[in-house]
Design an enzyme around this catalytic site. Sequence first.
Site, short mmCIF file in Angstrom:
data_model
loop_
_atom_site.label_atom_id
_atom_site.label_comp_id
_atom_site.label_asym_id
_atom_site.label_seq_id
_atom_site.Cartn_x
_atom_site.Cartn_y
_atom_site.Cartn_z
N TYR A 52 -11.37 72.56 2.86
CA TYR A 52 -12.53 71.66 2.78
C TYR A 52 -12.50 70.68 3.96
O TYR A 52 -13.52 70.46 4.64
CB TYR A 52 -12.50 70.92 1.45
CG TYR A 52 -13.60 69.89 1.30
CD1 TYR A 52 -14.88 70.26 0.91
CD2 TYR A 52 -13.35 68.53 1.55
CE1 TYR A 52 -15.89 69.31 0.78
CE2 TYR A 52 -14.36 67.58 1.42
CZ TYR A 52 -15.62 67.98 1.04
OH TYR A 52 -16.62 67.05 0.91
N LYS A 138 -63.53 63.75 -10.34
CA LYS A 138 -62.18 63.92 -10.92
C LYS A 138 -61.39 64.83 -9.99
O LYS A 138 -61.64 66.03 -9.91
CB LYS A 138 -62.28 64.52 -12.32
CG LYS A 138 -60.94 64.62 -13.01
CD LYS A 138 -61.12 64.96 -14.48
CE LYS A 138 -59.82 64.90 -15.24
NZ LYS A 138 -58.82 65.84 -14.79
N GLU A 195 -54.61 59.33 -7.35
CA GLU A 195 -54.32 60.77 -7.33
C GLU A 195 -53.77 61.21 -5.98
O GLU A 195 -54.33 60.89 -4.93
CB GLU A 195 -55.64 61.51 -7.60
CG GLU A 195 -55.47 62.89 -8.14
CD GLU A 195 -55.25 62.91 -9.66
OE1 GLU A 195 -55.11 61.82 -10.27
OE2 GLU A 195 -55.21 64.02 -10.22
N LYS A 311 -66.26 55.58 -16.36
CA LYS A 311 -65.50 54.45 -16.90
C LYS A 311 -66.47 53.31 -17.18
O LYS A 311 -67.29 52.99 -16.29
CB LYS A 311 -64.44 53.99 -15.90
CG LYS A 311 -63.48 55.09 -15.51
CD LYS A 311 -62.62 54.72 -14.32
CE LYS A 311 -61.76 55.92 -13.95
NZ LYS A 311 -60.99 55.72 -12.73
N LYS A 335 -66.11 67.55 -17.64
CA LYS A 335 -65.58 68.66 -16.85
C LYS A 335 -66.70 69.60 -16.40
O LYS A 335 -67.69 69.78 -17.11
CB LYS A 335 -64.58 69.47 -17.69
CG LYS A 335 -63.36 68.67 -18.13
CD LYS A 335 -62.49 68.28 -16.97
CE LYS A 335 -61.29 69.12 -16.75
NZ LYS A 335 -60.30 69.37 -17.66
S1 IVH Z 1 -58.73 57.56 -14.57
C1 IVH Z 1 -57.15 55.50 -18.05
N1 IVH Z 1 -59.99 58.55 -12.50
O1 IVH Z 1 -57.32 63.01 -14.49
C2 IVH Z 1 -57.61 56.12 -16.81
N2 IVH Z 1 -58.30 59.90 -13.52
O2 IVH Z 1 -57.28 63.90 -17.28
C3 IVH Z 1 -56.80 57.26 -16.42
N3 IVH Z 1 -57.91 62.03 -12.40
O3 IVH Z 1 -54.12 61.82 -15.33
C4 IVH Z 1 -57.23 58.06 -15.31
N4 IVH Z 1 -59.42 61.79 -10.81
O4 IVH Z 1 -54.53 62.57 -12.90
C5 IVH Z 1 -59.05 58.76 -13.43
N5 IVH Z 1 -61.17 59.28 -10.63
C6 IVH Z 1 -60.23 59.49 -11.56
C7 IVH Z 1 -59.46 60.68 -11.59
C8 IVH Z 1 -58.50 60.84 -12.60
C9 IVH Z 1 -58.47 62.58 -11.31
C10 IVH Z 1 -56.85 62.69 -13.22
C11 IVH Z 1 -55.61 61.84 -13.44
C12 IVH Z 1 -55.45 61.74 -14.94
C13 IVH Z 1 -56.23 62.93 -15.39
C14 IVH Z 1 -56.73 62.74 -16.80
#
Ligand code: IVH
Length: 718
Positions: A52, A138, A195, A311, A335
């Site tokens: 070693y 998303k 993200e 949101k 979705k």
């Molecule tokens: S908000 C409480 N905004 O989606 C708020 N999530 O299915 C939590 N995601 O784990 C998330 N784009 O990885 C938010 N503009 C966005 C998003 C987003 C992608 C993903 C994120 C989250 C998942 C939930």
Amino acid sequence: MSRAAKVVASLSVEEMTERQSRSEHKRLADEIARHDKLYHEQDSPEISDADYDKLRRRLKAIEERFPQLVDMFSPTQRVAPTPTTAFAKVRHARPMLSLDNAFSDEELQGFVDRVRRGLEREIDLAPDAEIALACEPKIDGLSISLRYEDGEFTVGATRGDGSVGEDVTANLRTIQDIPHKLKGKFPGTIDVRGEIYMERAAFQEMNRRQEAADEKTFANPRNAAAGSLRQLDPEITATRPLRFFAYAWGEAEPRPWKTHSEYLKLLRGWGFRVNPLSQLCRTPEEVLAYYRQMGVERPSLPYDIDGVVYKVDRIDWQERLGFVSRAPRWAIAHKFPAEQARTRLNGILIQVGRTGALTPVADLEPVNVGGVMVSRASLHNADEIERLDVRVGDMVVVQRAGDVIPQVLGFVPEERPKKTHKFHFPTHCPCPLETPVAAEEGGVVRRCSGGLECPFQQVERLRYFVSRGCFDIEGLGGVHIENFHRDGLLKVPGDVFRLPEKADEIGRREGWGKTSVQKLVAAIEARRTIPLDRFINAIGIPLIGEATAKILAQEYGEVDDWLDEMLKATRERAAYEGLPKKEKAAAEVGPSYGRLCNVEQIGVTTADAMGEFFREGHNVEIIRDLRRQLTVQPVTRRVVADDARLKDKVVVFTGEMTSMTRDQAKARAEELGAKVTDSVSKKTSLVVVGENAGSKARKAAELGIPTMTEEEWLKLAE
Ligand code: IVH
């Protein structure tokens, strides 16, 4: 150990070239790490302490001769071996939540109604009060949380199970979009969330690079982003094209913003990227219009999105609404319809690639999948068909994900017709020669054994030969190649350059006129001169793509030298292979074969593929035939003079340069002997800082690496 590595391992440190020392340094470091693990983690050492120590001494001697090889990961830099098997765990100050999903307009309306009822219960909400929703795409990536204390990025973690994630701080620090320090006025403590993702084009490019280097490729940008973030070596993450959009927060103290849209504005001011498509919508109609608009824009966005997130904009209302289990009541993901569809499998076709690999393809009853008509889908290979057990006549589920080729996911058992037969992979090539198919040792690929004689392979090879990264001959499309091949005008690549002699004959063919023939002839003539790297790529040697062809061209420089060396290497390899097993261990490989195996990023597998290719006389004849008709331009090898000003220096350019482009600056630095890289690390010798420079300049300061302005650089590079 590979043969090439064995050659290097038998040399003394004084005899080694720098390249050899690099591979030997890596081999020793890997070996030491393996023995450390056996000793410290598994309590089962394989070698004596003396042996070693010998490994460590040899490594140290190499580093003394070539100090540029010392890096933070070298065993000589570690006091005690650190376990690198996993990431440390981080408890999130506030849990990272997930989102409920809505899959239809009705489900979205349900969400809006629930929000209104919830608020009416909690506060005195007027029946016609407006509930503004912040709407965002998303992103299909993975969420992370970034902790900033007094504006300094301290810890970054993955979502994990929502409560506890993995500490990937070192990797996150290599991502340009993540500021190391916040700008302006910011909370003393804040978790910025968002993200991590990869753009589609960068993902494809990265996969091509990985493939050329015989490294793991990824199925889609999301997997690639996750895999790249969870690397144990941040240097690897630094080379991956990761991006970040911020969109949420965890703990924040103080938290002066009153709405989500206000927060997004603040994020921008602190130096984060916020999705420019984010928008505030005031009525359900506006929300639905936004959703439809994103659906329209989806295919042309540079990254994958799988829906839209809404949101409630007012934070006080968010707080009133609260959570159910792990999802907020104030947000929802709308979705996009899954890009899947059911259709009938009419047949399974077998496609023959240019190297003879047989790929099964599903022949489908045409079906609309997410707006695109699909009639063919990939079935990958024989093993995949076996695993899915799909049969001709089945109702199958097809999926299309972004740019990726549609795939068959499985069949619907209830709809299987009465009489179906298990698919048997053909034992013979579907080409007219019907040559037997060979299964590759250890692999899943089945190949036609007809080699150059297989007409299907001939066509595919010709198609590749004239394609963009190769000879790039305009006006000679796939259909022309098939027709010319069928009628005997084209068989081997060299025939392409004999087409001008047959201009009259082509002109008499259906669909060809005087102008189109003239154009084709001109396009061919324009390519009689070609750089060596394109030439090598165009030949279509298995495992040699654009990137590897460039490396080979750099190494050998000139076409005849390259060809000579390949033939010698092939003979040397054959001589070595011919030795009895016992003698192989002690035998040395010849210099040309050794050189080939040692070319950066080539390795023994690729070298062996070259050996197999050049062993065949007809392959060599194809190259000689081309050689007689073409002028192959040499690729100038980068010979760096010993007194070059930046010899062995690692230089990084960051920010915008005003007097030259980044490529020009890079080329000049390379002329001066430097290696130019994209990310700042301990190995960096110099960072040239242009205007609006960001995290790289900060990192250089943190690591104490010398920096210079563009002006100073110009003086140095003069
Ligand atoms: S908000 C409480 N905004 O989606 C708020 N999530 O299915 C939590 N995601 O784990 C998330 N784009 O990885 C938010 N503009 C966005 C998003 C987003 C992608 C993903 C994120 C989250 C998942 C939930």
